[in-house]
Design an enzyme around this catalytic site. Structure first.
Site, PDB file in Angstrom:
ATOM      1  N   ARG A  37      65.384  -8.764   3.328  1.00  0.00           N
ATOM      2  CA  ARG A  37      64.576  -9.832   3.915  1.00  0.00           C
ATOM      3  C   ARG A  37      65.308 -11.167   3.880  1.00  0.00           C
ATOM      4  O   ARG A  37      65.141 -11.990   4.779  1.00  0.00           O
ATOM      5  CB  ARG A  37      63.239  -9.944   3.185  1.00  0.00           C
ATOM      6  N   LYS A 198      44.921   6.391   6.893  1.00  0.00           N
ATOM      7  CA  LYS A 198      43.604   6.184   7.495  1.00  0.00           C
ATOM      8  C   LYS A 198      43.584   5.995   9.014  1.00  0.00           C
ATOM      9  O   LYS A 198      44.397   5.274   9.570  1.00  0.00           O
ATOM     10  CB  LYS A 198      42.959   4.962   6.854  1.00  0.00           C
ATOM     11  N   GLY A 375      51.805  -4.928   8.357  1.00  0.00           N
ATOM     12  CA  GLY A 375      50.561  -5.349   9.015  1.00  0.00           C
ATOM     13  C   GLY A 375      50.820  -6.107  10.303  1.00  0.00           C
ATOM     14  O   GLY A 375      50.091  -5.945  11.284  1.00  0.00           O
TER      15      GLY A 375
END
Ligand code: ADP
Ligand code: MG
Length: 396
Positions: A37, A198, A375
């Protein structure tokens, strides 16, 4: 095309430039254990330094929950960044306040400062306007180079853009360009592979890509809700009971649109996550009571590989099994290998765990692009423009 202004579109010489980076790196005994990163931001930092800006970097690190946590101070990050840049990086002990203002006032052109962990202050996540304005007062120009936090309406991502001219850094721009190619103008056939725990996490991606994609391959925990919606017995496998109807609806809708929707044909089942010795491969029509699916089976890997043949664009989000446990990682590895083996295919992986799986198998170089955002990439493909990108200045 990337529609936002970048560091190349503005004059940075002699300016104090505040750069939001994502230096949320893993640490062990006070050392950075994975500097990817940090390396992502080097191009922007070097450009700014090279063009005579005063560079003020800001990031969060870990989850200090609005308090100072000694083990989450930015010192190890500053040390690693300094090594990578080959120049000194001054780490400050706060991100706003008198001392910070003084240190910034003393900067020379080309200097690099790293502010202390933004999330030591609760105002950061709350997108507090007063805090955003204090941060902004340190600089004359704002640069967002952190795609992975651009879905968050936080003070250093969104609030601050109200007070400063705001542009994108190179890493942000390049990531959006790669992902946009998949989202806006994929070469066909375009195959989307989805997995992970999920259904509810991935609904947005299915909805966002249902027009552009030709085919969805479904694995992971989310597959069982679909299998159950088709009337199969799934034993103790993961299932979102409240999503069964939605799952049926999605399958109907996609089939009406003529889109492929491919579920596993066989799975690896166990009596419990820890009970590895109980594992066996069964057809999806024969999942025994008391067992749970933890990976797709070899027949499914073969089927997915066949379905991938000829694909010109692949987006993969979500491991197809519990890859963290070696015995349950074969399916995910098989899928990764199948994607890597495709010729002349633009392959993109998104999602933190998917990237971790690809890294675990040593297959990173086989992908055209691996998103830095978990996300953020999910939200990107779900359709809405990310708030931290929307807030940047448009190109004329
Ligand atoms: P990403 O971070 O790439 O978006 P997710 O967070 O959606 O991926 O899902 C990753 C998690 O899903 C992993 O921790 C993996 O263990 C879990 N998972 C995959 N398959 C199953 C399964 N059959 N049962 C339970 N969990 C699963
Ligand atoms: Mg995840």
């Amino acid at each position: 095309m990337f529609s936002k202004m970048t560091v190349e579109d503005v004059n940075v010489r002699g300016k104090r430039v505040l750069v939001r980076v994502d230096f949320n790196v893993p640490l062990a005994s006070g050392e950075v254990t994975d500097d990817r990163r940090i390396r992502l931001a080097l191009k922007t930092i070097n450009y700014l330094v090279g063009n005579g800006a005063k560079v003020i970097l800001m990031s969060h690190l870990g989850r200090p929950k609005g308090k100072v946590v000694d083990s989450l101070k930015m010192d190890p990050v500053a040390k690693k960044l300094s090594e990578l840049l080959g120049r000194p990086v001054k780490k400050l002990d706060d991100c706003v306040g008198e001392k910070v203002r003084e240190a910034v006032a003393e900067m020379n052109d080309g200097d690099v400062i790293l502010l202390e962990n933004l999330r030591f202050r609760p105002e950061e996540k709350a997108n507090d306007d007063g805090f955003a304005s204090k941060l902004a007062s340190l600089g004359e120009l704002y640069v967002n180079d952190a795609f992975s936090v651009s879905h968050r309406a936080h003070a250093s991502v969104v609030g601050i853009t109200k007070y400063l001219p705001s542009v994108a850094g190179f890493a942000l721009k390049e990531e959006v360009e790669h992902l946009s190619k998949v989202k806006e103008s994929p070469e066909h056939p375009f195959v989307v592979i989805l997995g992970g725990a999920k259904v509810s996490d991935k609904i947005g991606v299915i909805r966002g890509l249902e027009e552009k994609a030709d085919k969805f391959l479904i694995g992971g925990g989310m597959a069982y809700t679909f299998l159950k919606a088709k009337g199969l017995e799934i034993g103790n496998s993961l299932c979102e009971e409240d999503k069964l109807e939605l799952a049926s609806g999605i399958m109907d809708e996609l089939s009406k649109k003529g889109k492929g929707f491919v579920l596993p044909v066989d799975v690896l089942v166990v009596k419990g996550f820890e009970d590895k010795d109980s594992r066996k491969v069964v057809e999806v029509s024969g999942i025994p009571e008391g067992y749970m699916g933890v990976d797709i089976g070899p027949g499914s890997v073969k089927l997915f590989g066949k379905e991938l043949q000829g694909a010109k664009t692949v987006l993969w989000n979500g491991p197809v099994g519990v890859f963290e446990i070696d015995e349950y990682a074969k399916g995910t590895k098989g899928v990764a290998e199948a994607v890597v083996g495709l010729k002349r295919c633009f392959s993109v992986a998104g999602g933190g765990d998917t990237a971790a799986a690809i890294k675990k198998f040593g297959l990173e170089s086989g992908f055209s692009f691996i998103s830095s955002g978990g996300g953020a990439s999910l939200e990107f493909f779900s359709g809405e423009e990310l708030p931290g990108i929307a807030a940047l200045m448009d190109r004329e």
